[in-house]
Enzyme design. Structure first.
Site, mmCIF file in Angstrom:
data_model
loop_
_atom_site.group_PDB
_atom_site.id
_atom_site.type_symbol
_atom_site.label_atom_id
_atom_site.label_comp_id
_atom_site.label_asym_id
_atom_site.label_seq_id
_atom_site.Cartn_x
_atom_site.Cartn_y
_atom_site.Cartn_z
ATOM 1 N N TRP A 252 6.083 -0.718 -10.333
ATOM 2 C CA TRP A 252 5.881 0.725 -10.354
ATOM 3 C C TRP A 252 7.218 1.467 -10.459
ATOM 4 O O TRP A 252 7.319 2.632 -10.126
ATOM 5 C CB TRP A 252 5.137 1.168 -9.085
ATOM 6 C CG TRP A 252 3.701 0.772 -9.080
ATOM 7 C CD1 TRP A 252 2.639 1.549 -9.436
ATOM 8 C CD2 TRP A 252 3.135 -0.491 -8.696
ATOM 9 N NE1 TRP A 252 1.460 0.846 -9.307
ATOM 10 C CE2 TRP A 252 1.727 -0.415 -8.854
ATOM 11 C CE3 TRP A 252 3.680 -1.685 -8.237
ATOM 12 C CZ2 TRP A 252 0.872 -1.465 -8.552
ATOM 13 C CZ3 TRP A 252 2.827 -2.743 -7.957
ATOM 14 C CH2 TRP A 252 1.448 -2.629 -8.113
ATOM 15 N N CYS B 124 -2.404 -1.061 -11.444
ATOM 16 C CA CYS B 124 -3.758 -1.325 -10.954
ATOM 17 C C CYS B 124 -4.791 -1.529 -12.054
ATOM 18 O O CYS B 124 -5.654 -2.391 -11.943
ATOM 19 C CB CYS B 124 -4.204 -0.225 -9.989
ATOM 20 S SG CYS B 124 -4.456 1.396 -10.742
ATOM 21 N N HIS C 179 -6.979 5.023 -8.426
ATOM 22 C CA HIS C 179 -6.746 3.602 -8.187
ATOM 23 C C HIS C 179 -7.915 2.843 -8.783
ATOM 24 O O HIS C 179 -9.075 3.252 -8.643
ATOM 25 C CB HIS C 179 -6.610 3.305 -6.699
ATOM 26 C CG HIS C 179 -6.344 1.869 -6.399
ATOM 27 N ND1 HIS C 179 -5.440 1.120 -7.124
ATOM 28 C CD2 HIS C 179 -6.864 1.018 -5.478
ATOM 29 C CE1 HIS C 179 -5.412 -0.112 -6.664
ATOM 30 N NE2 HIS C 179 -6.263 -0.199 -5.662
ATOM 31 N N ASP D 183 -10.242 -6.090 -4.903
ATOM 32 C CA ASP D 183 -9.051 -5.423 -5.418
ATOM 33 C C ASP D 183 -7.925 -6.441 -5.541
ATOM 34 O O ASP D 183 -7.540 -7.065 -4.560
ATOM 35 C CB ASP D 183 -8.648 -4.286 -4.462
ATOM 36 C CG ASP D 183 -7.620 -3.346 -5.073
ATOM 37 O OD1 ASP D 183 -7.044 -3.703 -6.119
ATOM 38 O OD2 ASP D 183 -7.408 -2.255 -4.504
ATOM 39 N N GLU E 155 -20.698 14.470 0.444
ATOM 40 C CA GLU E 155 -19.648 15.033 1.292
ATOM 41 C C GLU E 155 -20.197 16.111 2.215
ATOM 42 O O GLU E 155 -20.873 17.043 1.773
ATOM 43 C CB GLU E 155 -18.524 15.627 0.429
ATOM 44 C CG GLU E 155 -17.662 14.584 -0.260
ATOM 45 C CD GLU E 155 -16.626 13.974 0.671
ATOM 46 O OE1 GLU E 155 -16.741 14.150 1.895
ATOM 47 O OE2 GLU E 155 -15.711 13.306 0.162
ATOM 48 N N TYR F 84 1.426 7.508 -9.743
ATOM 49 C CA TYR F 84 -0.018 7.643 -9.566
ATOM 50 C C TYR F 84 -0.497 6.978 -8.281
ATOM 51 O O TYR F 84 -1.597 7.226 -7.800
ATOM 52 C CB TYR F 84 -0.768 7.065 -10.778
ATOM 53 C CG TYR F 84 -0.938 5.575 -10.757
ATOM 54 C CD1 TYR F 84 -2.105 4.990 -10.250
ATOM 55 C CD2 TYR F 84 0.058 4.732 -11.221
ATOM 56 C CE1 TYR F 84 -2.261 3.619 -10.225
ATOM 57 C CE2 TYR F 84 -0.090 3.366 -11.192
ATOM 58 C CZ TYR F 84 -1.249 2.816 -10.700
ATOM 59 O OH TYR F 84 -1.412 1.454 -10.659
#
Length: 773
Positions: A324, A360, A419, A442, A531, A605
Site C-alpha cells: 500500500w 484487497c 474493502h 478475507d 440501520e 483507501y
C-alpha cells in the site's frame, strides 16, 4: 436420493452447465514436472522414482515405472493338453479413465470447462472407468478391487487410501464400484464416492487375484484423478440449491469487483479464469504447500481457512505480496491487474515465489478463482466505509484533544473507503443450526487469526445477529460492517470522556455482482439489519458484550443540530476543483452558534491518512429551525501532487454547539473520479478470423502523464500483455488498436487497464460475442 436405474452417473438428469468457455492463447507446455506428478510421486514413491540428485528439487522429472507386461494368454500347455481359461491368472492390461472433456464423466460432473483431458470429477457422484483384462472376468472365481491414494503418506484410517470393492448394487455415501458393462475382455465400472471424500489428486491402481490364494497382481494407472467439491450434490457441505447461482458462483469465469466510495461506486471487470490451462494445477499446488494434512481436505471450512492464509504472503510465502506504499517499481501495481490467471501461473511456475503486488481487490479476485476452481461457490464482496478494529473493542474509536483536534498517535482504528473480501457458500455443521449459507472469508492481511494472517470463514448470519462468539473471526467482520464510531475527548487531567457516538458510520452499500447479469447487487441486508432498527441495535449491543470494552457506551444526548455533507451528481472529477456542500440544520426553537473545524486529508483507501492538505474554521450561526448550506472547495492545485492510488480524500468536520455543548462530528470520504477507457470492437468476431478493437483514452489532467502502460487481456480472445505508450500530454488522446484472433466462441470480454503513477483505476471492458467459424 433418486438414482437412475442405469447406475451410470449419480445425477444423469441434471442439465449440463451453460458453456462459458475460456482460455488465453495456448502456451507451449513445459516439460518440467508439474504439481500433479509431484503429488503422485510423493504418494507412490515406488512407482515414480526420482533421478538421483544431490539435493531435493521439486522440478526434477520423474519416470513412470510401467507395470510388467502380462503373460500371454495360453490355452495349451507344453504337454499339449488344453487348459481352461479360468485357470489363467486374471491380469489388467490397460485402464481408460474416460477423461475426455467432452465425455460422459466430465460433462456429468460439470468439469468439461477445465482445460485438458485429465480426469476431473466431483465427490458424491458416480464416475465410469473402463479396463481391459487378459481374459473375461469371472465374478465367481476372480477378485478385483481399486485403490485410490492421495497425499505423501496414504492411510486407510485417514481417508487418504481408499480400497474400493466390487459390489452388485451401489449405495449412497460409500466408496464402491459396480460392473455395468462387459464385452469380451473389456469391462466398464461405475465407481461411487461419498460426499465427504478428500479433495485433491489421487493415484489409481487395480489389484486382481483369484479365490485360489494366488498372490495378487497390481496394475498402476499412469494417469491421475482430480477430485473436487460438488455444489450439485445434496450431501456435499457446499451444495447450492439453485442452478443459476451455481452457474454464477462456480462456473462463471469472469465477474465484477466494486471499489470507490459509497456515493461513487466504481466497478471493474475481473477475469477469474478458474478453468484456464494451468490454474487447477496451481490451486492444487497451493493446497499441497499448506501445512494442512491431506486428510483435512474433505472439510471446506479447513480448506477455506487455509486458502485465506495462503493467498497472502505475509507469513507463509503465499501467493501475493500486499503493498500500500504507492511504490511498485519492482513488481506490478495492484491497480494494473485485471485477472487471476497470470498471478497464479506465475506463482506456480516459480515454485511458490510470492507475486508482487496486491491490494484487497486483487486478494479477493484470486481467492474467488481458487475457491471456484476447487468447487466451492464463491463471490467477491465490497464493503464501503469498512471499519478496521485493531483492539477487538467492536467499536471504531476516534480520539480528540481538548481543542477537538484528532490525536493521530492514538487513532489506530481506521475506516477504509472500501474493502473487498469474499463470500463462500457452505453448510456449517460445526456451528449451531441456522448459521450455514454465505460465509465471509478475507485473504487481505490485516490482523492475525490464531497466529496467522487470515480471516474466516465467518457466518454472515452470525454477523447479522451479533453472535460474534461463533468461529471463525466473526468479531472482526462484525466490526467492519456494523461497529459504532465513538469519539473521545481528552480532559485536562489526561483522561478521556466519550463525547459522541456515530451509529451509522460504517458498513454501507455492501456489493457483489448480480446473478446472471452485469448489475451490482446490494447485499447489505444480509450482513446487518436496517440501520437504526431495534434488531440492528440489539445486534450491536449483543456483539459489544463480547468485545474488549463491554461497558463503553455513552449515555443518550439531546441533539438538535445536524451536519451533513452532500455532493452533486457523481462527485468531483480528477483534474478539476473538488466542490462539496456542508448542510447545517437547527432543529430546535432557539438560536444556535457553533464553529466547525474542517480539514481534508489525502487517504489510502484502507483508511490510513497520508497527510492533511487543507484546514479551515467555519463559524455558523443558525436561527430557530434554520438550515444553511455552506460551499466547500478544494482547488486542484492543492491536491494535484498529493494523491495516492485511489485518489481518495477524507473531509473531517468537528465542533461544539455553544448553547448546549452538543458535539458535532462528521467524516466524509470521497474520491476524484477518473475516466474510463473506451473499447470498440472492429470487424466480425469469428473463431480463427482476425479482428481488432480500438481503445481510446483521454488524459483529464492539466499535466503530462509519465510512463503510461496499457494492459490488455481477453479470455478466449487474446493472451494478456502490456503495451508501453510512454508519456501522454495534458488533455491528449491516445488511440490504441489491438489485433487478435478469437480462439473460442461465445460471449467474451476484452478488458483493458491503464497503469501510471499519476492516474490509477482507469479501465474499460468490451463485450464481444464470438461466432463459430
Amino acid at each position: 436420493m433418486v438414482r437412475s436405474t442405469s447406475d451410470v452417473g449419480r445425477f444423469p438428469g441434471a442439465a449440463p452447465p451453460t458453456r462459458v468457455e475460456l482460455s488465453i492463447q495456448k502456451e507451449e507446455k513445459k516439460q518440467d514436472e508439474g504439481s500433479c506428478r509431484r503429488w503422485f510421486r510423493k504418494m507412490c514413491p515406488c512407482c515414480c522414482k526420482r533421478q538421483s540428485s544431490t539435493s531435493y528439487d521439486v522440478t526434477d522429472k520423474i519416470e513412470m515405472v510401467k507395470p510388467p507386461s502380462p503373460e500371454p494368454l495360453k490355452t495349451k500347455p507344453e504337454n499339449g493338453e488344453t487348459k481352461e481359461v479360468e485357470d489363467i491368472k486374471v491380469l489388467v492390461q490397460s485402464v481408460d479413465l474416460l477423461s475426455s472433456k467432452t465425455g460422459q464423466n466430465r460433462v456429468e460432473h460439470h468439469t468439461d470447462l477445465y482445460d485438458g483431458d485429465e480426469m476431473i470429477i466431483r465427490r458424491g457422484q458416480t464416475f465410469q472407468i473402463e479396463m481391459e483384462l487378459n481374459r473375461p472376468f469371472n465374478a465367481s472365481t476372480d477378485k478385483l478391487h481399486l485403490d485410490l491414494k492421495t497425499g505423501p503418506l496414504p492411510m486407510v484410517s485417514k481417508g487418504t487410501h481408499i480400497i474400493i470393492p466390487l459390489v452388485e448394487h451401489l449405495e449412497d455415501e460409500r466408496w464402491e464400484a459396480k460392473v455395468v458393462e462387459e464385452t469380451g475382455n473389456k469391462m466398464k465400472l461405475s465407481v461411487n464416492s461419498p460426499a465427504t471424500a478428500v479433495i485433491g489428486l489421487y493415484g489409481l491402481s487395480v489389484t486382481t487375484s483369484s479365490l485360489k490364494g494366488e498372490a495378487p497382481t497390481t496394475y498402476t494407472c499412469s494417469e491421475n484423478i482430480t477430485m473436487l467439491f460438488n455444489p450439485w450434490c445434496e450431501e456435499d457441505i457446499v451444495f447450492l440449491d439453485d442452478e443459476d447461482e451455481r452457474k454464477e458462483y462456480v462456473l462463471n469465469d469472469t465477474g465484477r469487483i466494486y471499489y470507490g466510495t459509497e456515493n461513487q461506486i466504481g466497478a471493474r471487470t475481473w477475469n477469474f479464469g478458474q478453468f484456464h490451462e494451468g490454474i487447477l494445477e496451481a490451486c492444487l499446488y497451493i493446497l499441497e504447500k499448506s501445512d494442512m494434512p491431506p486428510s483435512g481436505r474433505g472439510d471446506p471450512v479447513n480448506v477455506v481457512r487455509v486458502i485465506s492464509a495462503l493467498i497472502n504472503a505475509q507469513d507463509d510465502y503465499g501467493v501475493l505480496v500486499g503493498n500500500w506504499s504507492g511504490k511498485y517499481s519492482d513488481g506490478v501495481s495492484p491497480a494494473a491487474w485485471s485477472s487471476s490467471v497470470e498471478i497464479l501461473k506465475k506463482y506456480h511456475s516459480s515454485n511458490g515465489t510470492p507475486v508482487c503486488y496486491g491490494q484487497c481487490w486483487v486478494f479477493s479476485g484470486v481467492t474467488t478463482t481458487v475457491l471456484r476452481c476447487l468447487g466451492i461457490p464463491a463471490r467477491s464482496v465490497t464493503n464501503f466505509q469498512s471499519a478496521h478494529d485493531t483492539d477487538v473493542s467492536l467499536t471504531t474509536d476516534v480520539y480528540l484533544d481538548e481543542e477537538m483536534e484528532p490525536l493521530d498517535y492514538l487513532n489506530n482504528d481506521s475506516i477504509w473507503n472500501f474493502h473487498v473480501w469474499n463470500d463462500c457458500w457452505m453448510a456449517r455443521p460445526d456451528l449451531p443450526p441456522g448459521y450455514g449459507g454465505w460465509q465471509a472469508v478475507d485473504s487481505t492481511p490485516q490482523e492475525t487469526s490464531q497466529g496467522t494472517f487470515r480471516c474466516g470463514p465467518a457466518s454472515v448470519n452470525a454477523i447479522r445477529s451479533g453472535q460474534v462468539y461463533l468461529k471463525h473471526d466473526t468479531p472482526f467482520v462484525f466490526a467492519e460492517v456494523n461497529s459504532d464510531k465513538i469519539y473521545w475527548q481528552r480532559n485536562l487531567d489526561g483522561t478521556f470522556s466519550q463525547v459522541y457516538t456515530e451509529k451509522k458510520a460504517v458498513g454501507h452499500c455492501i456489493s457483489t455482482k448480480a446473478v446472471g447479469s452485469e448489475e451490482r447487487a446490494d447485499i447489505t441486508h444480509l450482513y446487518k439489519h436496517h440501520e437504526g432498527s431495534d434488531e440492528e441495535r440489539i445486534a450491536v449491543e449483543t456483539a459489544c458484550r463480547y468485545g474488549s470494552k463491554p461497558d463503553v457506551y455513552s449515555t443518550a444526548m439531546a441533539e438538535d443540530v445536524g451536519v451533513e455533507v452532500k455532493m452533486e451528481g457523481e462527485g468531483p472529477r480528477m483534474g478539476a476543483d473538488a466542490k462539496l456542500s456542508i448542510v447545517v440544520k437547527n432543529q430546535s426553537s432557539f438560536p444556535r452558534k457553533a464553529t466547525l473545524h474542517s480539514q481534508v486529508a489525502v487517504m489510502y483507501y484502507t483508511g490510513v491518512l497520508k497527510g492533511t492538505i487543507k484546514k479551515d474554521q467555519i463559524p455558523v450561526e443558525l436561527m430557530p429551525n434554520e438550515e444553511k448550506t455552506i460551499d466547500w472547495v478544494l482547488p486542484y492545485q492543492q491536491y494535484q501532487n498529493q494523491l495516492v492510488d485511489q485518489a481518495a480524500l477524507m473531509l473531517t468536520l468537528s465542533g461544539r454547539v455553544s448553547e448546549t455543548q452538543q458535539v458535532l462530528a462528521k467524516q466524509t470520504t470521497f474520491r476524484l473520479r477518473t475516466p474510463d477507457l473506451s473499447i470498440t470492437p472492429l470487424g466480425d468476431a469469428i473463431v480463427g478470423k482476425e479482428m481488432a478493437a480500438k481503445i481510446i483514452f483521454t488524459n483529464p489532467l492539466p499535466r503530462t502523464l509519465k510512463d503510461v502502460v496499457f494492459r490488455v487481456e481477453g479470455l478466449g480472445l487474446q493472451k494478456g500483455h502490456e503495451v508501453v505508450v510512454g508519456d501522454v500530454g495534458s488533455n491528449a488522446t491516445v488511440t490504441l488498436t489491438e489485433h487478435f484472433i478469437p480462439i473460442q466462441a461465445g460471449a467474451r470480454k476484452l478488458v483493458a487497464s491503464l497503469d501510471c503513477k499519476q492516474l490509477t483505476q482507469v479501465h474499460g471492458v468490451a463485450d464481444i460475442v464470438v461466432l463459430e467459424k
